[in-house]
Scaffold this active site. Structure first.
Site, PDB file in Angstrom:
ATOM      1  N   GLY A 188       0.860  -1.173   0.000  1.00 12.27           N
ATOM      2  CA  GLY A 188       0.000   0.000   0.000  1.00 12.27           C
ATOM      3  C   GLY A 188       0.897   1.223   0.000  1.00 12.27           C
ATOM      4  O   GLY A 188       1.971   1.197   0.594  1.00 12.27           O
ATOM      5  N   SER A 189       0.469   2.280  -0.675  1.00 11.96           N
ATOM      6  CA  SER A 189       1.316   3.474  -0.773  1.00 11.96           C
ATOM      7  C   SER A 189       1.335   4.284   0.517  1.00 11.96           C
ATOM      8  O   SER A 189       2.303   4.955   0.812  1.00 11.96           O
ATOM      9  CB  SER A 189       0.833   4.371  -1.912  1.00 11.96           C
ATOM     10  OG  SER A 189       0.962   3.686  -3.132  1.00 11.96           O
ATOM     11  N   THR A 190       0.242   4.217   1.268  1.00 12.47           N
ATOM     12  CA  THR A 190       0.158   5.018   2.486  1.00 12.47           C
ATOM     13  C   THR A 190      -0.218   4.142   3.669  1.00 12.47           C
ATOM     14  O   THR A 190      -0.796   3.071   3.513  1.00 12.47           O
ATOM     15  CB  THR A 190      -0.904   6.120   2.345  1.00 12.47           C
ATOM     16  OG1 THR A 190      -2.182   5.516   2.121  1.00 12.47           O
ATOM     17  CG2 THR A 190      -0.579   7.063   1.196  1.00 12.47           C
ATOM     18  N   GLN A 208      -3.917   3.076   3.948  1.00 15.82           N
ATOM     19  CA  GLN A 208      -4.501   2.252   2.888  1.00 15.82           C
ATOM     20  C   GLN A 208      -4.765   0.856   3.446  1.00 15.82           C
ATOM     21  O   GLN A 208      -3.887   0.237   4.038  1.00 15.82           O
ATOM     22  CB  GLN A 208      -3.540   2.183   1.707  1.00 15.82           C
ATOM     23  CG  GLN A 208      -4.226   2.137   0.383  1.00 15.82           C
ATOM     24  CD  GLN A 208      -3.226   2.292  -0.761  1.00 15.82           C
ATOM     25  OE1 GLN A 208      -2.036   2.078  -0.614  1.00 15.82           O
ATOM     26  NE2 GLN A 208      -3.735   2.665  -1.911  1.00 15.82           N
TER      27      GLN A 208
END
Length: 183
Positions: free
Chosen positions: A8-10, A13
């Site tokens: 996940g990018s963040t 997420q």
């Protein structure tokens, strides 16, 4: 062995969709991280690449979880193929054990990179328009720390190193040199 990779990018997420997809496909070991896919310096990806052995299958929910650029995706796939490890992307139904799967992977990777470049281009165009209308001012300049002059004098006199100067000023590498260049 079926090995999964979740990204996940963040931090906020939710990986539940990816976890469920891998669980349904009998994945035995999962490597998960919260980091941008643009960067190849991902600790869990490195662990996965070190962990897999000949005959293993790396499974991802979508190839975009593995990489965001064609270059990086193909680099990772090459690393897997060197180790005789297969790759499966569930969403795109890609399986590199077949010639069709290899072709589809290359096509989808190119489309993904194209989409990202189009997004960046639209963003740049939007910023240019906002600047022309006076609505976009850019980032506020970073102010020099109060003891800047004193620390830079020490640095230029070679009494302290750049690392020591950055530490004393509490600045990152890039910010330190950006401010120094502006002098």
């Amino acid at each position: 062995m079926k090995v999964g990779y979740i990204r996940g990018s963040t931090a906020d997420q939710n990986p539940a969709r990816q976890e469920e997809a891998l669980r349904q496909h009998g994945v035995e070991r999962v490597f998960e991280e919260k980091i941008s896919g643009k960067d190849m310096n991902r600790p869990k990806l490195k662990e996965l690449l070190d962990f897999v052995r000949e005959g293993d299958i790396v499974i991802v929910e979508s190839y975009s979880r593995l990489a965001r650029s064609t270059k990086n995706l193909l680099f990772i796939i090459d690393k897997l193929q060197e180790k005789k490890v297969s790759f499966v992307s569930l969403k795109e139904n890609i399986d590199t054990t077949t010639p069709q799967g290899k072709l589809m992977l290359t096509i989808f990777a190119g489309l993904s990179q194209f989409e990202r470049e189009c997004t960046l281009q639209r963003q740049a165009e939007g910023i240019a328009i906002a600047k022309a209308e006076g609505k976009y001012k850019g980032r506020k300049p970073i102010e020099k720390p109060a003891d800047w002059d004193y620390v830079i004098r020490l640095y230029r006199a070679k009494e302290i190193t750049a690392t020591q100067a950055k530490r004393r000023l509490g600045l990152s590498h890039a910010t330190f040199y950006r401010l120094l260049k502006g002098e």
